[in-house]
Design an enzyme around this catalytic site. Structure first.
Site, mmCIF file in Angstrom:
data_model
loop_
_atom_site.group_PDB
_atom_site.id
_atom_site.type_symbol
_atom_site.label_atom_id
_atom_site.label_comp_id
_atom_site.label_asym_id
_atom_site.label_seq_id
_atom_site.Cartn_x
_atom_site.Cartn_y
_atom_site.Cartn_z
ATOM 1 N N HIS A 94 -48.155 -31.447 -43.033
ATOM 2 C CA HIS A 94 -48.435 -31.109 -41.632
ATOM 3 C C HIS A 94 -47.858 -32.168 -40.695
ATOM 4 C CE1 HIS A 94 -50.774 -29.656 -38.132
ATOM 5 N NE2 HIS A 94 -50.918 -30.941 -37.862
ATOM 6 N N GLU A 95 -48.081 -33.444 -41.027
ATOM 7 C CA GLU A 95 -47.553 -34.517 -40.175
ATOM 8 C C GLU A 95 -46.023 -34.521 -40.191
ATOM 9 O OE1 GLU A 95 -49.503 -35.731 -38.186
ATOM 10 O OE2 GLU A 95 -51.340 -35.096 -39.169
ATOM 11 N N HIS A 98 -44.669 -32.174 -37.666
ATOM 12 C CA HIS A 98 -44.514 -32.734 -36.319
ATOM 13 C C HIS A 98 -43.201 -33.507 -36.204
ATOM 14 C CE1 HIS A 98 -48.285 -31.457 -34.731
ATOM 15 N NE2 HIS A 98 -49.025 -32.178 -35.551
ATOM 16 N N HIS A 102 -40.114 -32.716 -33.505
ATOM 17 C CA HIS A 102 -39.439 -33.668 -32.625
ATOM 18 C C HIS A 102 -37.931 -33.664 -32.870
ATOM 19 C CE1 HIS A 102 -42.367 -35.928 -30.210
ATOM 20 N NE2 HIS A 102 -43.228 -35.642 -31.146
#
Length: 226
Positions: A94-95, A98, A102
């Site tokens: 999940h991280e 992110h 970006h």
């Protein structure tokens, strides 16, 4: 009515927190068949997406996992960094979702980053400024101005939370797709990963609902006083 809204807002947040902690406790005890650690999963995802300059590092705390776009780091708690559980690989991916957002200039995260500085200030000062305005009296010149400023700050928080929802759900959907495509989890583990990430994502829904209820409570109370 005020007390009902107050406890409803508090209950929503409490239930969501208990849910995600319960899901984490459950799925952190279930090891994955592939036995990858959260750190290995993160490195694999980042490298396959060409993000060689994004570092993966361990941080203190529990459920403190996050991606930092300023120094381009995926920060994982010890349990996730070293763990091989369904929870560990789910949170790690999940991280990384992110980080990919970006890198690909995902519109939602660009909008969230744009409003973030104002939202941070609003989160720190919003309620304080609003309550000072109420204490001084909304009918007075100074009190009315402070109340309005505080209310605007709370609405900024609401806007930030609204923007955050699709960002978080998108990161989770990316994570689930990657976990399957890269063979990090099997079919049963994929279902569990979805449950884990859904519980985590719903905490953001709960935070938004809580903020909205509190704003409604304040406006209703102020309207009655007028």
């Amino acid at each position: 009515m005020d007390i009902i809204l107050y406890f409803a807002a508090a209950a929503i947040v409490l239930v969501s927190q208990l849910w995600v902690k319960s899901a984490y406790a459950k799925y952190s005890e279930i090891p994955t068949e592939r036995n990858y650690t959260g750190a290995q999963v993160a490195r694999m995802i980042l490298e396959r997406n060409g993000l060689y300059d994004v570092k993966v590092q361990q941080v203190s705390g529990s459920l403190s996992d996050h991606y930092n776009p300023k120094n381009r780091t995926v920060n994982l708690s010890a349990e996730v960094y070293n763990g091989t559980s369904v929870a560990a690989v789910s949170i790690s991916s999940h991280e990384c979702g992110h980080a990919i957002q970006h890198a690909t200039q995902y519109a939602g995260i660009k909008a969230r980053d744009a409003i973030l500085p104002v939202a941070q200030i609003s989160s720190t000062l919003g309620w304080t400024v609003l309550m000072i305005g109420l204490f001084m009296g909304v009918g007075s010149a100074t009190g009315g101005v402070l109340f309005t400023i505080g209310l605007v700050m709370l609405l900024v928080i609401v806007a930030f939370q609204v923007i955050t929802l699709p960002v978080e759900f998108n990161a989770s959907s990316r994570a689930l797709r990657i976990l399957d495509e890269y063979g990090i989890v099997d079919e049963d583990e994929s279902s569990m990963a979805k449950s884990m990430l859904t519980a985590a994502a719903l905490t953001y829904v709960a935070s938004l609902a809580s903020t909205v209820l509190n704003v409604v409570r304040i406006l209703a109370a102020t309207n009655r006083r007028r």
